[in-house]
Design a protein around this motif. Sequence first.
Motif, PDB file in Angstrom:
ATOM      1  N   CYS A   5     -10.791  -0.273  14.007  1.00  0.00           N
ATOM      2  CA  CYS A   5     -11.577   0.530  13.065  1.00  0.00           C
ATOM      3  C   CYS A   5     -11.365   0.048  11.638  1.00  0.00           C
ATOM      4  CB  CYS A   5     -11.223   2.008  13.187  1.00  0.00           C
ATOM      5  SG  CYS A   5     -11.773   2.748  14.730  1.00  0.00           S
ATOM      6  N   LEU A   6     -10.117  -0.245  11.285  1.00  0.00           N
ATOM      7  CA  LEU A   6      -9.823  -0.739   9.944  1.00  0.00           C
ATOM      8  C   LEU A   6     -10.444  -2.114   9.731  1.00  0.00           C
ATOM      9  CD1 LEU A   6      -8.432  -0.378   7.227  1.00  0.00           C
ATOM     10  CD2 LEU A   6      -6.339  -1.233   8.262  1.00  0.00           C
ATOM     11  N   LEU A   7     -10.341  -2.981  10.693  1.00  0.00           N
ATOM     12  CA  LEU A   7     -10.936  -4.310  10.600  1.00  0.00           C
ATOM     13  C   LEU A   7     -12.429  -4.224  10.329  1.00  0.00           C
ATOM     14  CD1 LEU A   7     -10.783  -7.431  11.003  1.00  0.00           C
ATOM     15  CD2 LEU A   7     -11.234  -6.988  13.429  1.00  0.00           C
ATOM     16  N   GLU A   8     -13.092  -3.293  10.982  1.00  0.00           N
ATOM     17  CA  GLU A   8     -14.549  -3.185  10.874  1.00  0.00           C
ATOM     18  C   GLU A   8     -15.017  -2.272   9.746  1.00  0.00           C
ATOM     19  OE1 GLU A   8     -15.650  -2.257  14.949  1.00  0.00           O
ATOM     20  OE2 GLU A   8     -15.920  -4.408  15.314  1.00  0.00           O
ATOM     21  N   ASP A   9     -14.085  -1.694   9.003  1.00  0.00           N
ATOM     22  CA  ASP A   9     -14.432  -0.794   7.898  1.00  0.00           C
ATOM     23  C   ASP A   9     -14.739  -1.607   6.646  1.00  0.00           C
ATOM     24  OD1 ASP A   9     -14.652   1.098   5.904  1.00  0.00           O
ATOM     25  OD2 ASP A   9     -12.725   2.052   6.317  1.00  0.00           O
ATOM     26  N   SER A  10     -16.014  -1.756   6.338  1.00  0.00           N
ATOM     27  CA  SER A  10     -16.415  -2.566   5.186  1.00  0.00           C
ATOM     28  C   SER A  10     -16.013  -1.937   3.854  1.00  0.00           C
ATOM     29  CB  SER A  10     -17.926  -2.820   5.215  1.00  0.00           C
ATOM     30  OG  SER A  10     -18.625  -1.593   5.134  1.00  0.00           O
ATOM     31  N   THR A  11     -15.602  -0.678   3.867  1.00  0.00           N
ATOM     32  CA  THR A  11     -15.161  -0.029   2.622  1.00  0.00           C
ATOM     33  C   THR A  11     -13.655  -0.192   2.392  1.00  0.00           C
ATOM     34  OG1 THR A  11     -14.785   2.134   3.654  1.00  0.00           O
ATOM     35  CG2 THR A  11     -17.012   1.675   2.809  1.00  0.00           C
ATOM     36  N   ALA A  12     -12.937  -0.690   3.388  1.00  0.00           N
ATOM     37  CA  ALA A  12     -11.485  -0.892   3.251  1.00  0.00           C
ATOM     38  C   ALA A  12     -11.227  -2.112   2.372  1.00  0.00           C
ATOM     39  CB  ALA A  12     -10.850  -1.089   4.624  1.00  0.00           C
ATOM     40  N   ASP A  15      -7.445  -7.014   1.836  1.00  0.00           N
ATOM     41  CA  ASP A  15      -6.104  -7.312   2.346  1.00  0.00           C
ATOM     42  C   ASP A  15      -5.699  -6.364   3.474  1.00  0.00           C
ATOM     43  OD1 ASP A  15      -5.876  -5.236   0.463  1.00  0.00           O
ATOM     44  OD2 ASP A  15      -3.817  -5.776  -0.042  1.00  0.00           O
ATOM     45  N   GLU A  16      -6.185  -5.130   3.452  1.00  0.00           N
ATOM     46  CA  GLU A  16      -5.919  -4.195   4.550  1.00  0.00           C
ATOM     47  C   GLU A  16      -6.614  -4.661   5.825  1.00  0.00           C
ATOM     48  OE1 GLU A  16      -7.329  -0.510   2.913  1.00  0.00           O
ATOM     49  OE2 GLU A  16      -5.354  -0.011   2.093  1.00  0.00           O
ATOM     50  N   ALA A  20      -4.902  -5.858   9.367  1.00  0.00           N
ATOM     51  CA  ALA A  20      -5.336  -5.339  10.670  1.00  0.00           C
ATOM     52  C   ALA A  20      -5.641  -6.491  11.621  1.00  0.00           C
ATOM     53  CB  ALA A  20      -6.564  -4.445  10.501  1.00  0.00           C
ATOM     54  N   ALA A  21      -6.310  -7.516  11.104  1.00  0.00           N
ATOM     55  CA  ALA A  21      -6.642  -8.677  11.936  1.00  0.00           C
ATOM     56  C   ALA A  21      -5.380  -9.331  12.462  1.00  0.00           C
ATOM     57  CB  ALA A  21      -7.470  -9.681  11.140  1.00  0.00           C
ATOM     58  N   TRP A  22      -4.389  -9.523  11.620  1.00  0.00           N
ATOM     59  CA  TRP A  22      -3.149 -10.155  12.063  1.00  0.00           C
ATOM     60  C   TRP A  22      -2.429  -9.277  13.089  1.00  0.00           C
ATOM     61  CZ3 TRP A  22      -2.653 -11.167   6.304  1.00  0.00           C
ATOM     62  CH2 TRP A  22      -3.186 -12.415   5.982  1.00  0.00           C
ATOM     63  N   GLY A  23      -2.472  -7.971  12.900  1.00  0.00           N
ATOM     64  CA  GLY A  23      -1.835  -7.062  13.849  1.00  0.00           C
ATOM     65  C   GLY A  23      -2.490  -7.083  15.217  1.00  0.00           C
ATOM     66  N   LEU A  24      -3.782  -7.375  15.244  1.00  0.00           N
ATOM     67  CA  LEU A  24      -4.506  -7.384  16.512  1.00  0.00           C
ATOM     68  C   LEU A  24      -4.095  -8.539  17.417  1.00  0.00           C
ATOM     69  CD1 LEU A  24      -8.042  -6.285  15.312  1.00  0.00           C
ATOM     70  CD2 LEU A  24      -6.492  -5.009  16.805  1.00  0.00           C
ATOM     71  N   GLU A  25      -3.438  -9.555  16.865  1.00  0.00           N
ATOM     72  CA  GLU A  25      -2.993 -10.670  17.703  1.00  0.00           C
ATOM     73  C   GLU A  25      -2.049 -10.198  18.799  1.00  0.00           C
ATOM     74  OE1 GLU A  25      -0.543 -14.886  17.584  1.00  0.00           O
ATOM     75  OE2 GLU A  25      -1.231 -14.024  15.697  1.00  0.00           O
ATOM     76  N   PHE A  26      -1.355  -9.115  18.572  1.00  0.00           N
ATOM     77  CA  PHE A  26      -0.348  -8.651  19.524  1.00  0.00           C
ATOM     78  C   PHE A  26      -0.917  -7.648  20.522  1.00  0.00           C
ATOM     79  CE2 PHE A  26       1.580 -10.044  15.588  1.00  0.00           C
ATOM     80  CZ  PHE A  26       2.337 -11.098  16.081  1.00  0.00           C
ATOM     81  N   LEU A  27      -2.220  -7.447  20.471  1.00  0.00           N
ATOM     82  CA  LEU A  27      -2.927  -6.606  21.443  1.00  0.00           C
ATOM     83  C   LEU A  27      -3.832  -7.535  22.241  1.00  0.00           C
ATOM     84  CD1 LEU A  27      -3.817  -3.684  19.038  1.00  0.00           C
ATOM     85  CD2 LEU A  27      -1.886  -3.831  20.602  1.00  0.00           C
ATOM     86  N   SER A  28      -4.574  -6.985  23.148  1.00  0.00           N
ATOM     87  CA  SER A  28      -5.530  -7.805  23.893  1.00  0.00           C
ATOM     88  C   SER A  28      -6.564  -6.909  24.532  1.00  0.00           C
ATOM     89  CB  SER A  28      -4.823  -8.675  24.937  1.00  0.00           C
ATOM     90  OG  SER A  28      -3.986  -7.903  25.740  1.00  0.00           O
ATOM     91  N   LEU A  49     -10.996 -13.272   5.710  1.00  0.00           N
ATOM     92  CA  LEU A  49     -10.905 -12.361   6.846  1.00  0.00           C
ATOM     93  C   LEU A  49     -11.239 -13.097   8.146  1.00  0.00           C
ATOM     94  CD1 LEU A  49     -10.422  -9.550   7.982  1.00  0.00           C
ATOM     95  CD2 LEU A  49     -12.814  -9.008   7.448  1.00  0.00           C
ATOM     96  N   ALA A  50     -12.260 -13.945   8.123  1.00  0.00           N
ATOM     97  CA  ALA A  50     -12.621 -14.713   9.312  1.00  0.00           C
ATOM     98  C   ALA A  50     -11.465 -15.606   9.745  1.00  0.00           C
ATOM     99  CB  ALA A  50     -13.879 -15.542   9.058  1.00  0.00           C
ATOM    100  N   GLN A  51     -10.757 -16.174   8.776  1.00  0.00           N
ATOM    101  CA  GLN A  51      -9.616 -17.033   9.095  1.00  0.00           C
ATOM    102  C   GLN A  51      -8.504 -16.228   9.770  1.00  0.00           C
ATOM    103  OE1 GLN A  51      -8.391 -19.478   5.711  1.00  0.00           O
ATOM    104  NE2 GLN A  51     -10.479 -19.287   4.947  1.00  0.00           N
ATOM    105  N   ALA A  52      -8.195 -15.050   9.229  1.00  0.00           N
ATOM    106  CA  ALA A  52      -7.162 -14.197   9.828  1.00  0.00           C
ATOM    107  C   ALA A  52      -7.558 -13.803  11.249  1.00  0.00           C
ATOM    108  CB  ALA A  52      -6.931 -12.958   8.967  1.00  0.00           C
TER     109      ALA A  52
END
Length: 100
Positions: A5-12, A15-16, A20-28, A49-52
Amino acid sequence: MLLVCLLEDSTALEDEREEAAWGLEFLSGPFVEAALIRAVRDGDFRSDLAQACAESLAGIWAREGQADAAFLAELRGLAKELIFGILGGRAPHLLPPGAL
């Protein structure tokens, strides 16, 4: 999935969203991977963001031992370099033939 949700929140803040993108690496799972792929595409394969997201996606694929072949074929620019670099080091068998 608050991180998605945070990754896809265009108002966030950007850097947040990157955190979120980096944290998602540990999920699947398909939901996480789809969100990361959307963000890479939305960032035109080159935004920070695309790179992260590309790095996290490659980490997931390397850990899970499978990659989205159609998206690998679609990759370009820095996102492609990042994903191919990570997979080349951690799971080269996931790269398309001739990628190395």
